[in-house]
Every structure is written in C-alpha cells, then in structure tokens.
Design a protein around this motif. Sequence first.
Motif, PDB file in Angstrom:
ATOM      1  N   LEU A 132      45.120  19.099  21.427  1.00 26.76           N
ATOM      2  CA  LEU A 132      45.667  20.303  22.044  1.00 26.76           C
ATOM      3  C   LEU A 132      44.591  21.304  22.438  1.00 26.76           C
ATOM      4  CD1 LEU A 132      48.862  20.964  19.926  1.00 26.76           C
ATOM      5  CD2 LEU A 132      48.561  19.634  21.998  1.00 26.76           C
ATOM      6  N   LEU A 153      56.632  15.110  20.164  1.00 24.25           N
ATOM      7  CA  LEU A 153      55.364  14.401  19.994  1.00 24.25           C
ATOM      8  C   LEU A 153      54.643  14.885  18.738  1.00 24.25           C
ATOM      9  CD1 LEU A 153      54.035  14.262  23.682  1.00 24.25           C
ATOM     10  CD2 LEU A 153      55.232  12.486  22.400  1.00 24.25           C
ATOM     11  N   MET A 200      54.030  19.257  23.768  1.00 22.43           N
ATOM     12  CA  MET A 200      53.897  18.631  22.452  1.00 22.43           C
ATOM     13  C   MET A 200      55.006  19.019  21.491  1.00 22.43           C
ATOM     14  SD  MET A 200      51.400  16.543  22.576  1.00 22.43           S
ATOM     15  CE  MET A 200      51.116  16.180  20.850  1.00 22.43           C
TER      16      MET A 200
END
Length: 363
Positions: free
Chosen positions: A225, A347, A337
């Motif tokens: 991320l 996710l 995400m």
Amino acid sequence: MRIADIWPKFRPARRAGLEMAGDVSVLKTLWSRGRDGRWEVAGLKGLALKSKPGSEDDYFAIDPRFELMTSRPRGGSFLGLLQSFGHTDLLLQQSILPVVAFMEGGNTARCIGTAFVVSCSGYVITASHVLMDPHDSGYARLTQLPQGRAFEANLNIGVIVPVNPASGREEAKFLPFERARYWGEWKQSPLLHERDRFEMFTDIAVCKVAELPDGMVHQPLNLSLRTFADGEITYTIGYAEMEDFPIDIAADGRLSTPSLKRELFVSVGETVQSYPQNHLLKDVPTPGPCFNYRAKVPGKMSGAPIFGGDGAVVRGVVSRSFSGERDAYGAMLTSVMGLPVTEGRSLFDFMNDSQEGMPRVDI
C-alpha cells in the motif's frame, strides 16, 4: 509467510539516477499447496529482467534466461513441479496474464488488457475499463439483473494461463472470470441515441477465476500500500500491443493456437506527481486516487502491475496512457484494498488469513 521477513535477502542491482534495462529486477515467489491443503511459499528469487538486443533502455521485451526458483522443488504433480523453473518470461507469465474476450462460436480472440494474480485461489486484478471494453467498443451488450449488470451469455471474457511449459508448444488454458467487482455507478443520458455510461470510482477491478487443475497453483505477486513519491522509479510489466489471434478451445477449456504469442514488455519510468485525493478533488480525469508517471505504456498494458523501483512489490495498476508518449497514469491499490470483494471480505481480509493464499507484505 510474511515476505517482509525475508526481504533483506533480495537486493536488485541499482545505479544512480534512472535504472536502465540491465538494472531491472523483480522479486518472485513460488507457491505450492502442502499435503494439509494450506498454501505455502516454496521458493523466492529475484529475477533480473534483461532486454533483448536492440531494445530501448527504458522499454523492452524480456530476453528469456533460464531460472530455477528453488533448489528443492515440491508440488502435488508433475505439472506443479514444472512451475518451479523455466525462462524468465515464462515465470512471469504465470503471474501476469493477458485478458482476452471472444464471442461464443467465434474463431478469434482479442486481447483487451493485462491482469495479474494476487492469490493462489485465483483472484486477479486488472483495470475496470478493461472489463468495460466489450460494452465501450460495442461488440457485446450488458443486461440488467437483480444483482447488477452482466454481459450477454455468449461473451467469454477471462485470462490465458500457461499450463504445460515442458511441452515446447504455446499450450495454454482459458479461464473465464467467474465474477468481478469494480466500483462506480451507471449514468443515464437524457439523449436517446447515447448509451448508459459507467462512472468509475477507481480504475481497479478484482476478478475471480477457477483454481488450476492437475496440482498447479496460481502464482500471486506481492502487493503493498506504499504510495509513490515524486521522482521515484517504477517498473510496469504487461502485454503491450498484443494482437488478436485465432482460437480453438476444447470442451475442457484448453486453448490451442499456433499463432498465440504472449510477449511481456517492461517499461521503466519515474513518478511525476501523485493525486491521493483525486476521488474528491477530481484533479485529473483518471478515476480515484492515482499518480502520473513518465513511462512508455502502449495499448493492451491497461491493468498491468506497476512495481516500485526496488522490484519487490506491486504498488499500482496501469489506468491510462498516451500512445507514443512517455506519459501514463496508474491507479493506487489503496483505493480498493478495504472494499468488500466477496461475502463482505476484502483483499485486506485475504492477506490476514490463509484461506486464499495471498501474500502478506509489510514493506
């Protein structure tokens, strides 16, 4: 296994300034399924991506070199073992897949973009606009269903996965998308001659394909991320300008064609500017949080993974580019995400449990 725990063992070659073709390396994991049914990392290696002779420094096809992912391969079958070695481009083709579409009964498939594997169980990521290509290009219609919209039943859309690298032939299997999640809303036009338009919140889609047969395992890439800083180097890998090709698909889904050529291209460039609040501020036309980067990204690379310059993790997805120019936009993984993918699970949830075989990365 957490990739971050073994990350210090991998150090790609680097050079001051922009990395050239000889410096590009990516961290590749080899996954298998144990006797207890759990997904596990069976190997880990940094793959140096060398360019074919005559290529540009920052945009090139991969010169295939033999690689062994582990000195102690294991797997549930002969085909599973074959996933542990091969040429560089083949090892990447297990994780980076062409997205194709064709009509039932047709004899030609068109490549509409690139996708990449994110779980052993068969979750892949691509760009939302890749999935909308049949609608936007006008060769397939969408119909309204109680649970959403779906393409007409005679459209096949999915990915091509290599199935037997030892055969010496371009042998592959077509895996259709069983379901797909992409986020946005439909806009109706007041003009009768205009079709409905899908306004995306982010240009990232999460799709599901079936697990591989015969003891083979989908080989996921590692996600992160971390956002890109201005001036940071990126690596993009996808199926640039992949041509349409004739198809012959057997009842078991196995796709055969003598002219199928899956050639991966690598594009190296630096980040220009990030737009983390673009979903609110609408600074640029690319939907959702995104970033602009200076790289040559031709057509059919939409949906391709964008690695950080350390080559360890994917941090973005190709959204749009300008043909012939080194000017492209990538969607940030942070935008999806935490969103529900299936049965309320995201996710993030996949990363934190072992059910889907998705790497957990803390770098």
